[in-house]
Design a protein around this motif. Structure first.
Motif: not given
Length: 454
Positions: A376-382
């Motif tokens: 989820q973090a990688e999906a939003v660039g976090d």
């Protein structure tokens, strides 16, 4: 102690439990420090300003017993509810506490809490439940809407004459403020919300060369006037729906290929929505078959959360909740009743899915939680590591673990119930029979202590 609150659960008759909660020393120390700070702000001691009273002086003034009592009373509720959540208990009343005050702020401490809890559901064999599912159909008007939107992106703007401004026209205007400030040749595409609604509505219906004074409201509630002169009216001329459009606006060579891609994409979206609705219906069917009666503080807390969420949502649009209720014709009591029904449904689903997870022995490892967080973090660039650290620090790591566990339980239920056409399910629901007044007798009930259903 390992720094974590430890809890032992003793089951008592009539759906009551006794929790023995062991609080680590650093939590006790934090509670005492917090209590000392609060007392220092409220107790008047000659020669000292509020909040600046040394600990030893404060102890001499109020006594150790009052300090410890203040620390316990202000924190025991949080310790209890955290322990209840970690042990997956759902109290239906406020607990009765039994404890002796801590001897020291530097030592571990424990208390007991006796409380009535939500009865565990008696789960039926869910493979015998029948749940309606809609057909994943893509209406032609949805496909046509997508095609029209594509045509609009390559439409030609053509000047029009001998008619007033239409609701979807593009107009060129001059804007003059009361102070004489002028904005010439300003392009307004009606229907896009690029200007305030009053200006859009005011421009519509006037002719080329006409001038009109329009009043509109600013964000601070004040009003302003502007004089609008329509200089040119243009309308969109959409290109034909053919292979040439497909080639000009997309990577496809033919209209048939473009239409197929749109239908496929929309079908995937519809199927996802249909599946989500079916999963919710499967959970609700299990709740009904288990005779769950969701009640107590958890429902009331969930209702308050829903109300706060709704208030934030409407107020983010600049509309007070009271105004929203007036606009939608709802009485506060009606809104609360609707939100309480929603909260009861949500809690009921959690109760049966928790029973399913316990029945099946479902567990979620740290690696599974971390994998989801990273995705989820990688999906939003976090940054995944930052996201994980924040999750652990906020205490939501365990909450997410439980969410995944209940999701896995719903996966099993949704996969194993019998799917029937939605129309058939609705037809059955609308037919009253005497059996609906009685508890079902043809379904074997089982409890979380038995083996998994087959």
């Amino acid at each position: 102690m390992n720094g974590q609150v430890q809890t032992q659960v003793e089951e008592l008759p009539q759906n009551r439990v006794r929790l023995t909660v062991q609080v680590p020393s650093h939590d006790v120390h934090h509670a005492v420090e917090h209590a000392a700070s609060d007392l220092a702000q409220s107790v008047k001691i000659p020669g000292f300003r509020k909040g600046k009273v040394p600990r030893q002086v404060l102890l001499q003034r109020v006594g150790k017993e009052r300090l410890m009592s203040e620390a316990v009373e202000s924190h025991i509720g949080g310790w209890f509810w955290n322990a209840a959540a970690e042990t997956r208990l759902r109290p239906v009343e406020q607990p009765h506490y039994d404890f002796e005050l801590p001897d020291s702020a530097e030592s571990d401490w424990e208390f007991t809490a006796t409380v009535a809890v939500q009865a565990k559901p008696e789960l039926p064999d869910w493979s015998r439940l029948e749940v309606g599912i809609a057909e994943a159909e893509v209406p032609e008007e949805l496909v046509q809407h997508e095609l029209d939107a594509l045509r609009a992106t390559v439409a030609e703007l053509v000047p029009v004459e001998n008619r007033p401004v239409g609701p979807e026209d593009t107009v060129v205007v001059d804007l003059v403020s009361p102070g004489g400030e002028t904005r010439k040749d300003y392009v307004v595409e009606l229907g896009r919300g690029a200007v305030v609604e009053e200006i859009e509505q005011g421009i519509a219906g006037i002719g080329e060369g006409d001038t009109k004074e329009i009043e509109f409201e600013l964000a601070d509630g004040s009003t302003q006037r502007v004089t609008v002169t329509v200089k040119e009216i243009k309308e969109k001329v959409l290109p034909p729906l053919d292979d040439e459009l497909a080639r000009a606006a997309t990577e496809f060579d033919t209209l048939a290929e473009l239409r197929e891609e749109i239908e496929s994409r929309l079908r995937a979206q519809v199927e996802d929505e249909v599946e989500a609705q079916f999963r919710a219906a499967a959970a609700d069917a299990l709740v009904a078959a288990s005779n769950v009666d969701a009640a107590g503080p958890l429902v009331e807390s969930r209702t308050r959360d829903l109300l706060r969420g709704l208030a934030r949502q409407v107020e983010a649009r600049g509309v007070p909740l009271e105004t929203y209720l007036a606009m939608t014709g709802q009485e506060p009591e009606e809104l609360l009743a609707r939100l309480r029904d929603e909260a009861e449904r949500s809690v009921g689903r959690e109760l049966v899915l928790e029973a399913v997870a316990e029945k099946l022995g479902l567990q979620v490892t740290d690696d599974q939680v971390e994998e989801l967080v990273r995705e989820q973090a990688e999906a939003v660039g976090d940054d995944p590591d930052d996201a994980l650290a924040a999750l652990r620090e906020s205490g939501r790591f365990e909450t997410l673990r439980e969410d995944i566990r209940l999701r896995d339980a719903l996966d099993r239920v949704a996969a194993e119930v019998s799917r029937i056409p939605l129309a058939q399910a609705e037809a059955r629901e609308s037919i009253w029979t005497p059996e609906k007044e009685k508890a079902p007798t043809d379904t074997k009930l089982w409890t979380p202590g038995e083996g998994a259903p087959r």
